[in-house]
Write a protein that holds these residues in place. Structure first.
Motif, short mmCIF file in Angstrom:
data_model
loop_
_atom_site.label_atom_id
_atom_site.label_comp_id
_atom_site.label_asym_id
_atom_site.label_seq_id
_atom_site.Cartn_x
_atom_site.Cartn_y
_atom_site.Cartn_z
N GLU A 23 45.40 47.94 46.37
CA GLU A 23 46.26 46.75 46.42
C GLU A 23 47.21 46.72 45.23
N VAL A 24 48.43 46.24 45.48
CA VAL A 24 49.40 46.01 44.42
C VAL A 24 49.65 44.51 44.36
N GLN A 25 48.90 43.84 43.50
CA GLN A 25 48.98 42.39 43.42
C GLN A 25 48.29 41.92 42.14
N SER A 26 48.70 40.78 41.64
CA SER A 26 48.13 40.25 40.41
C SER A 26 46.66 39.89 40.59
N GLY A 27 45.89 40.13 39.55
CA GLY A 27 44.48 39.79 39.57
C GLY A 27 44.24 38.30 39.47
N ALA A 28 45.29 37.54 39.16
CA ALA A 28 45.17 36.08 39.10
C ALA A 28 45.22 35.46 40.49
N ASP A 29 45.65 36.25 41.48
CA ASP A 29 45.70 35.76 42.86
C ASP A 29 44.36 35.97 43.55
N ASN A 30 43.82 34.91 44.09
CA ASN A 30 42.55 35.03 44.81
C ASN A 30 42.75 35.50 46.25
N ASP A 31 43.94 35.26 46.79
CA ASP A 31 44.23 35.62 48.17
C ASP A 31 44.87 37.00 48.21
N ARG A 32 44.03 38.04 48.35
CA ARG A 32 44.50 39.42 48.39
C ARG A 32 43.98 40.09 49.67
N PRO A 33 44.87 40.47 50.56
CA PRO A 33 44.47 41.01 51.86
C PRO A 33 43.55 42.23 51.80
N GLU A 34 43.87 43.19 50.92
CA GLU A 34 43.05 44.40 50.85
C GLU A 34 41.66 44.11 50.30
N LEU A 35 41.59 43.21 49.32
CA LEU A 35 40.28 42.82 48.80
C LEU A 35 39.47 42.11 49.87
N ALA A 36 40.14 41.28 50.66
CA ALA A 36 39.45 40.58 51.75
C ALA A 36 38.86 41.58 52.74
N LYS A 37 39.62 42.63 53.04
CA LYS A 37 39.12 43.66 53.96
C LYS A 37 37.91 44.39 53.35
N LEU A 96 38.86 43.47 39.82
CA LEU A 96 38.34 42.61 40.88
C LEU A 96 39.00 41.25 40.82
N SER A 97 39.04 40.65 39.63
CA SER A 97 39.72 39.37 39.44
C SER A 97 39.83 39.08 37.96
N ARG A 98 40.86 38.29 37.61
CA ARG A 98 41.02 37.82 36.24
C ARG A 98 40.52 36.40 36.09
N ARG A 99 39.98 35.84 37.15
CA ARG A 99 39.49 34.46 37.12
C ARG A 99 37.97 34.45 37.12
N VAL A 100 37.38 33.80 36.13
CA VAL A 100 35.93 33.74 36.05
C VAL A 100 35.35 32.97 37.22
N SER A 101 36.09 31.99 37.74
CA SER A 101 35.61 31.22 38.89
C SER A 101 35.45 32.10 40.12
N PHE A 102 36.37 33.06 40.29
CA PHE A 102 36.31 33.97 41.43
C PHE A 102 35.11 34.91 41.28
N ILE A 103 34.91 35.44 40.08
CA ILE A 103 33.77 36.32 39.82
C ILE A 103 32.47 35.58 40.06
N ALA A 104 32.39 34.34 39.56
CA ALA A 104 31.17 33.54 39.71
C ALA A 104 30.85 33.31 41.20
N LYS A 105 31.88 33.04 41.98
CA LYS A 105 31.69 32.79 43.41
C LYS A 105 31.15 34.04 44.11
#
Length: 221
Positions: A48-62, A83-92
């Motif tokens: 994926e080519v997208q910021s790690g601050a974005d939780n909505d990433r199509p390739e990660l979803a796949k 994987l993510s730059r947001r601790v909330s996303f990692i925690a989830k």
């Protein structure tokens, strides 16, 4: 046999096109698979080519969907911030019973350690951002002209310096006590490798990089 779904991410198209960011991630993943896993099975790789601050990433979803529907499969990333730059996303994700993920550069980290590392990294990024704003404000107060033909140069340089200083301060809590205890540069490098602490460029420590880091710590202090 452990099944892995690999996820690679870069923030900018230039990184993806050059392959530099992706090559470094693939290198770390290859090291992990060859060193820490017996007979791994690679199911798929998503890039994926997208910021790690974005939780909505199509390739990660796949990738996550494949992990959830494949018995025994684990998501594998080179570094936690891929994987993510947001601790909330990692925690989830850590709370999701259908998802298991591994971080190549932290092969022995458990869920608790990953959560703490994500939280510390998020705090460090916030501090760097505030420090950069303060540095730019001080430069402007001194009459330094920001902008010109390359409007982002001063901002980028200030951000890089702030990031390097913050990293030096953080490393100082690890390096200084070992050096004061009489450890050689080579011994410190070996200890950092055992703790899975990467260099600023994601590589392995040696006596030269340790000496350089200590000089940076002394300069920043």
């Amino acid at each position: 046999m452990t099944k892995f779904v690999i996820y690679l991410r870069v923030s900018r198209h230039s990184q993806g096109e050059s392959g530099l960011g992706l090559e470094a991630q693939q290198r770390d993943i290859d090291i992990f698979l060859s060193t820490y896993v017996n007979d791994p099975e690679l199911i798929a790789t998503f890039t994926e080519v997208q910021s790690g601050a974005d939780n909505d990433r199509p390739e990660l979803a796949k990738a996550l969907a494949l992990v959830r529907t494949t018995p025994g499969a684990e998501l594998l990333v080179a570094k936690l911030d891929r994987l993510s730059r947001r601790v909330s996303f990692i925690a989830k994700l850590l709370e999701d019973k259908r998802v298991r993920f591994r971080v190549a550069s932290m092969p022995h980290a458990d869920a608790f350690q990953l959560h703490i590392y994500a939280a510390l990294a998020e705090q460090e990024r916030e501090f760097i951002s505030r420090r950069t704003i303060a540095a730019l404000g001080a430069a402007k107060a001194r009459g330094t002209k920001l902008g010109g033909l390359r409007p982002h140069t001063d901002l980028r340089n200030a951000a890089l310096k702030a990031q390097a200083d913050a990293r030096a301060t953080k490393l100082g809590t690890i390096l200084a006590p070992m050096r004061e205890a009489g450890k050689t540069y080579a011994q410190i490098a070996e200890a950092l490798a055992l703790m899975n602490v990467p260099t600023a460029r994601g590589g392995r420590w040696n006596d030269v990089t340790v000496a350089r880091a200590l000089r940076r710590v002394e300069f920043t202090a």
